[in-house]
Write a protein that holds these residues in place. Structure first.
Motif, PDB file in Angstrom:
ATOM      1  N   LEU A  76       0.888  -1.393  -0.095  1.00 51.34           N
ATOM      2  CA  LEU A  76       0.119  -0.042  -0.123  1.00 51.34           C
ATOM      3  C   LEU A  76       0.908   1.311  -0.048  1.00 51.34           C
ATOM      4  N   THR A  77       0.567   2.163  -0.745  1.00 47.35           N
ATOM      5  CA  THR A  77       0.939   3.583  -0.860  1.00 47.35           C
ATOM      6  C   THR A  77      -0.164   4.645  -0.516  1.00 47.35           C
ATOM      7  N   ARG A  78       0.031   5.360   0.245  1.00 43.73           N
ATOM      8  CA  ARG A  78      -1.196   6.415   0.561  1.00 43.73           C
ATOM      9  C   ARG A  78      -2.704   5.743   0.589  1.00 43.73           C
ATOM     10  N   GLY A  79      -2.535   4.407   1.240  1.00 39.26           N
ATOM     11  CA  GLY A  79      -4.028   3.792   1.434  1.00 39.26           C
ATOM     12  C   GLY A  79      -4.334   3.076  -0.162  1.00 39.26           C
ATOM     13  N   GLN A  80      -3.391   3.093  -0.950  1.00 34.86           N
ATOM     14  CA  GLN A  80      -3.977   2.641  -2.396  1.00 34.86           C
ATOM     15  C   GLN A  80      -2.963   1.253  -2.537  1.00 34.86           C
ATOM     16  N   ALA A  81      -3.626   0.245  -3.000  1.00 30.86           N
ATOM     17  CA  ALA A  81      -2.763  -1.078  -3.078  1.00 30.86           C
ATOM     18  C   ALA A  81      -2.062  -0.802  -4.743  1.00 30.86           C
ATOM     19  N   VAL A  82      -0.901  -0.811  -4.539  1.00 27.36           N
ATOM     20  CA  VAL A  82      -0.017  -0.882  -5.694  1.00 27.36           C
ATOM     21  C   VAL A  82       0.528  -2.212  -6.049  1.00 27.36           C
ATOM     22  N   ALA A  83       0.424  -3.261  -5.436  1.00 23.28           N
ATOM     23  CA  ALA A  83       0.894  -4.454  -5.735  1.00 23.28           C
ATOM     24  C   ALA A  83       0.377  -5.667  -4.813  1.00 23.28           C
ATOM     25  N   VAL A  84       0.026  -6.773  -5.308  1.00 23.13           N
ATOM     26  CA  VAL A  84      -0.408  -7.974  -4.662  1.00 23.13           C
ATOM     27  C   VAL A  84       0.359  -8.977  -4.742  1.00 23.13           C
TER      28      VAL A  84
END
Length: 92
Positions: A76-84
């Motif tokens: 997570l970056t700034r509450g956003q998923a950027v990788a799973v």
């Protein structure tokens, strides 16, 4: 001569990239998953990662959840998923 596995690694280039490579994100997820279960690297049976957006070099958070056959991680970056991704683990 042995070619480097990651020719863009900061050690081999003049500067540091502002984003992590997929291999670096996968390694962060692997380490975080192993820390949550207390197992060693020998227990890893499989790895996967999907990059959803740019993963910054600093300021990302790895959240790990348990699954029946291993661990799932979300970066997570700034509450956003950027990788799973997933880390498959051998049963003890």
């Amino acid at each position: 001569m042995i070619a480097p596995k990651d020719p863009c690694h900061p050690v081999l280039t003049g500067g540091r990239s502002s984003r992590l490579t997929a291999a670096a994100v996968l390694e962060a997820g692997r380490q975080a998953a192993l820390l949550t279960c207390g197992m060693t690297a020998a227990a890893v049976s499989g790895l996967s990662v999907d990059i959803l957006g740019p993963v910054p070099y600093a300021g990302a958070f790895v959240d790990v959840t348990s699954q029946p056959l291993g661990r799932r991680f979300v970066v997570l970056t700034r509450g956003q998923a950027v990788a799973v991704g997933t880390v498959g683990l051998l049963r003890p």
